[in-house]
Design a protein around this motif. Structure first.
Motif, PDB file in Angstrom:
ATOM      1  N   TYR A   1      14.491  23.170  -0.521  1.00 43.34           N
ATOM      2  CA  TYR A   1      13.038  23.310  -0.587  1.00 43.34           C
ATOM      3  C   TYR A   1      12.608  23.842  -1.939  1.00 43.34           C
ATOM      4  O   TYR A   1      13.323  24.618  -2.579  1.00 43.34           O
ATOM      5  CB  TYR A   1      12.540  24.245   0.526  1.00 43.34           C
ATOM      6  N   HIS A   2      11.440  23.406  -2.365  1.00 36.90           N
ATOM      7  CA  HIS A   2      10.819  23.817  -3.617  1.00 36.90           C
ATOM      8  C   HIS A   2       9.583  24.631  -3.232  1.00 36.90           C
ATOM      9  O   HIS A   2       8.688  24.118  -2.556  1.00 36.90           O
ATOM     10  CB  HIS A   2      10.413  22.567  -4.407  1.00 36.90           C
TER      11      HIS A   2
ATOM     12  N   VAL B   1       4.690  23.924  -1.553  1.00 39.06           N
ATOM     13  CA  VAL B   1       5.902  23.999  -0.748  1.00 39.06           C
ATOM     14  C   VAL B   1       6.306  22.563  -0.435  1.00 39.06           C
ATOM     15  O   VAL B   1       5.481  21.778   0.051  1.00 39.06           O
ATOM     16  CB  VAL B   1       5.682  24.779   0.562  1.00 39.06           C
TER      17      VAL B   1
ATOM     18  N   HIS C   1      20.569  20.074  -2.472  1.00 43.08           N
ATOM     19  CA  HIS C   1      20.667  19.901  -1.017  1.00 43.08           C
ATOM     20  C   HIS C   1      22.026  20.354  -0.503  1.00 43.08           C
ATOM     21  O   HIS C   1      22.633  19.720   0.362  1.00 43.08           O
ATOM     22  CB  HIS C   1      20.376  18.456  -0.612  1.00 43.08           C
TER      23      HIS C   1
ATOM     24  N   MET D   1       9.891  19.439  -0.356  1.00 44.00           N
ATOM     25  CA  MET D   1      11.307  19.096  -0.342  1.00 44.00           C
ATOM     26  C   MET D   1      11.603  18.240  -1.570  1.00 44.00           C
ATOM     27  O   MET D   1      10.902  17.250  -1.830  1.00 44.00           O
ATOM     28  CB  MET D   1      11.662  18.310   0.922  1.00 44.00           C
TER      29      MET D   1
ATOM     30  N   THR E   1      19.106  20.673   3.262  1.00 46.41           N
ATOM     31  CA  THR E   1      17.785  20.425   2.690  1.00 46.41           C
ATOM     32  C   THR E   1      17.438  21.496   1.681  1.00 46.41           C
ATOM     33  O   THR E   1      17.557  22.687   1.960  1.00 46.41           O
ATOM     34  CB  THR E   1      16.709  20.390   3.802  1.00 46.41           C
TER      35      THR E   1
END
Length: 146
Positions: A100-101, A78, A128, A80, A98
């Motif tokens: 997130y991955h 988890v 983003h 960014m 933002t």
């Protein structure tokens, strides 16, 4: 930018730190944080301001070695994606949202030379930008070791 981005020369310095801690024989906690300071080296004839970008990224990882059988590996990531947090270049704004991955995978060791790794990646607010729909990517990797 007013000019083709490929025509704008940039220089960057990138820094990172990562750590990994074996919580137990079958659980590994890890992560990283990275910072890049990028600077454009030309105004392209006064088209853009000279300036810099501050870009950050980070992730937390959880690994499960030997899950299911010796040599297998399950993992969760988890983090960014690289995000522009400050910009002094006109035409390039800070990322206001933002992205997130979130990733999960399972590496299955078929034998000493072949492993198959299915996985799934979920990207929230790609680029983003919360107006962009989330993206889900399926992956299947085969690794040959000789």
């Amino acid at each position: 930018l007013g000019a083709d981005p490929e025509d704008v020369p940039f220089a960057s310095d990138s820094y990172g730190i990562q750590a990994s801690l074996g919580i137990s024989k079958n659980i590994v906690l890890g992560g990283w944080v990275g910072y890049t300071n990028a600077r454009n080296l030309s105004t392209i004839g006064g088209t853009i301001d000279r300036g810099k970008l501050d870009i950050w990224n980070w992730a937390v990882t959880l690994g499960f070695p030997d899950l299911g059988k010796k040599g297998n590996l399950a993992g969760i990531i988890v983090g960014m994606e690289p995000k522009v947090t400050a910009s002094s270049i006109n035409e390039i704004d800070e990322d206001s949202d933002t992205s997130y991955h979130i990733e999960a995978f399972y590496q299955y060791k078929i034998n000493d030379n072949i492993a198959i790794t299915p996985g799934v990646i979920w990207l929230t607010a790609p680029d983003h930008n919360e107006n962009n729909e989330d993206v889900v990517i399926g992956a299947l990797r085969t690794t040959f070791t000789f």
